[in-house]
Write an enzyme that holds these catalytic residues in place. Structure first.
Site, PDB file in Angstrom:
ATOM      1  N   LYS A   1       0.816  -1.213   0.000  1.00  0.00           N
ATOM      2  CA  LYS A   1       0.000   0.000   0.000  1.00  0.00           C
ATOM      3  C   LYS A   1       0.853   1.269   0.000  1.00  0.00           C
ATOM      4  CE  LYS A   1      -4.239  -2.063   1.653  1.00  0.00           C
ATOM      5  NZ  LYS A   1      -3.879  -3.488   1.852  1.00  0.00           N
TER       6      LYS A   1
HETATM    7  C1  LIG Z   1      -4.509  -4.552   1.213  1.00  0.00           C
HETATM    8  C2  LIG Z   1      -3.721  -5.814   1.080  1.00  0.00           C
HETATM    9  C3  LIG Z   1      -4.070  -6.826   0.152  1.00  0.00           C
HETATM   10  C4  LIG Z   1      -5.301  -6.732  -0.723  1.00  0.00           C
HETATM   11  O1  LIG Z   1      -5.197  -5.734  -1.698  1.00  0.00           O
HETATM   12  P1  LIG Z   1      -6.493  -5.199  -2.443  1.00  0.00           P
HETATM   13  O2  LIG Z   1      -6.046  -4.076  -3.299  1.00  0.00           O
HETATM   14  O3  LIG Z   1      -7.444  -4.776  -1.361  1.00  0.00           O
HETATM   15  O4  LIG Z   1      -7.028  -6.349  -3.224  1.00  0.00           O
HETATM   16  C5  LIG Z   1      -3.250  -7.937   0.049  1.00  0.00           C
HETATM   17  N1  LIG Z   1      -2.162  -8.083   0.832  1.00  0.00           N
HETATM   18  C6  LIG Z   1      -1.792  -7.146   1.739  1.00  0.00           C
HETATM   19  C7  LIG Z   1      -0.600  -7.384   2.573  1.00  0.00           C
HETATM   20  C8  LIG Z   1      -2.555  -5.984   1.895  1.00  0.00           C
HETATM   21  O5  LIG Z   1      -2.178  -5.053   2.802  1.00  0.00           O
END
Ligand SMILES: *Cc1c(COP(=O)(O)O)cnc(C)c1O
Length: 461
Positions: free
Chosen positions: A110
């Site tokens: 993120k």
């Molecule tokens: C947020 C997250 C996901 C999922 O991603 P999306 O964009 O919501 O599908 C997968 N793995 C981790 C470690 C995350 O923080």
């Protein structure tokens, strides 16, 4: 480049306005009017670019209202906080290619989007002379990445609610040890849903929202998706032997944001054969791909908590394309879903879905076994989210195409799962060393909207 809503209810708006709007005012999601196509000559030009330059080329195509020099500077600063010179390096283990997306300040993918979004917000607020109070709820990863995206920035304050004692200990500390004046953590004595509901209530109070210039950082912001498109190109160039080589990307999925970025890359002409949508036990999206069954279940807690989601907020963006860019069809489907808890798809629509996606749901035991076996065979530790994607990829080896797995978090963020799988704690990267000993600041409140509002009003900009 103008932006429209998946529900067709707004006049086209500029990139800057799309970033500031977040969710479209008609309740839909914002999308570019037209997705640019990259021909093979352009692909060749991009092939050897370092990450930041590639990011500038990709993002420029979608953003024509920020001067190039400013945009370049925003991008360079955003990725200056990563601890690897390649930003998203690719490693090769056991026949799978792994794109490490966890080299940002909070060790999850993120950061790739939120470092940029924080800088974009600061830039745009300065230009307009406005302020913004970001409010969000988190079950773990989003909160810390958002906090690191805006800490110390001018004209922005951030308030993040997390369920007290219910995130992983490392996840809570990553948020509460950030002591900048504009960062406010609230530990709510309740569940993630309590946090989420209070945040929704604040946003639904339109007077309150306007008065305090509330801003959101959830994954519905187009700029987040856009920033993530870049690493699909970057990883493809590292793995492919020629520019017509088709590949499969395996993406551990929750809110459909990350995988939708891959879908955008595919529509731009990147030779992606299919996107492999990997889910944990919360598998509504796998049922959708394999059986055309998009029906609401209840959320169960798993080893990969950032994917414990039933209604994926970015799914509507895919629906828009599945329905041939017809906003009326999107509205109908969303209405049907809110009435009945399900959507139905024609045979023709289902065949489009299976040409875009493969899918697999991976359960708790398979996740643990994958972490353990991968570690034994290669010495490389997977976090439980990444393990879901790797397991799905291993089960699709018979496709005979290069498989690229997105590693969405560093294993040290999920120590417990790693210890359960391997018996050993993962080694901590420098940013987590001794984090328990750092000073921290956090307000513990009841799951009570009045208390949260009072706290917010004392500190909002
Ligand atoms: C947020 C997250 C996901 C999922 O991603 P999306 O964009 O919501 O599908 C997968 N793995 C981790 C470690 C995350 O923080």
């Amino acid at each position: 480049m103008k932006y429209i809503s998946t529900r067709g209810g707004i006049e086209p708006i500029a990139f800057k306005d799309a970033v500031m709007m977040g969710l479209s005012t008609d309740g839909g999601l914002l999308l570019p009017e037209k997705i640019p196509f990259i021909n093979s000559r352009q692909l060749e030009e991009w092939q050897a670019l370092p990450y930041r330059d590639l990011a500038f080329r990709v993002i420029s195509l979608f953003c024509d209202d920020i001067p190039a020099a400013d945009l370049k500077n925003l991008i360079d600063r955003s990725y200056g906080s990563f601890d690897h010179p390649e930003i998203t390096p690719v490693v090769h283990k056991n026949g799978v290619n792994i794109v490490e997306l966890f080299h940002g300040p909070t060790l999850a993918f993120k950061d790739v989007a939120l470092q940029l979004l924080g800088n974009l917000f600061e830039y745009l607020l300065k230009e307009s002379g406005k302020k913004m109070n970001i409010v969000g709820a988190t079950s773990g990863d989003t909160g810390s990445a958002a906090i690191y995206g805006v800490r110390g920035k001018e004209n922005i304050a951030i308030f993040i609610l997390h369920p007290h004692g219910k995130t992983s200990p490392v996840q809570a500390l990553q948020m509460t040890t950030v002591l900048d004046d504009n960062v406010h953590n609230i530990a709510v004595k309740g569940t993630f849903d309590d946090c989420q509901n209070m945040v929704k209530a604040l946003f639904n109070d339109l007077d309150f929202k306007e008065k305090h210039a509330l801003g959101a950082v959830n994954s519905i912001n187009w700029a987040r998706v856009l920033a993530q498109v870049v690493y699909y190109f970057y990883a493809y160039f590292k793995v492919s032997e020629s520019l017509d080589q088709r590949v499969i990307f395996s993406v551990p999925t929750g809110n459909f944001g990350d995988i939708f970025a891959g879908y955008v890359a595919k529509r731009m002409g990147l030779p992606i054969s299919q996107l492999l949508l990997a889910t944990n036990e919360n598998n509504i999206l796998t049922r959708f791909v394999l059986h055309g069954d998009y029906s609401l279940g209840t959320v169960v807690p798993t080893l990969s908590p950032s994917m414990d989601i039933q209604v994926a907020s970015n799914f509507e963006r895919y629906l828009y394309f599945l329905y041939n860019e017809n906003p009326l069809r999107v509205r109908e489907a969303i209405e049907e879903f809110s009435k009945t808890g399900r959507m139905n798809f024609s045979t023709e629509e289902r065949s489009i879905v299976t040409s875009d996606f493969l899918s697999q749901s991976v359960d708790r035991q398979e996740t643990l076994d994958t972490i353990a076996a991968f570690y034994q065979e290669t010495g490389y530790l997977l976090d439980p989210h990444t393990a879901v994607g790797v397991k799905a990829a291993q089960d699709h080896r018979d496709r005979n195409l290069p498989l690229i797995c997105l590693a969405t978090a560093h294993p040290a963020k999920f120590e417990e799962a790693v210890i359960t799988a391997t018996g050993l704690p993962p080694e901590r990267p420098a940013s987590l060393a001794g984090i328990e000993k750092l000073p921290s600041r956090c307000e513990v409140l009841e799951a009570d909207l009045v208390q949260v509002k009072t706290f917010f009003e004392q500190l909002a900009l």
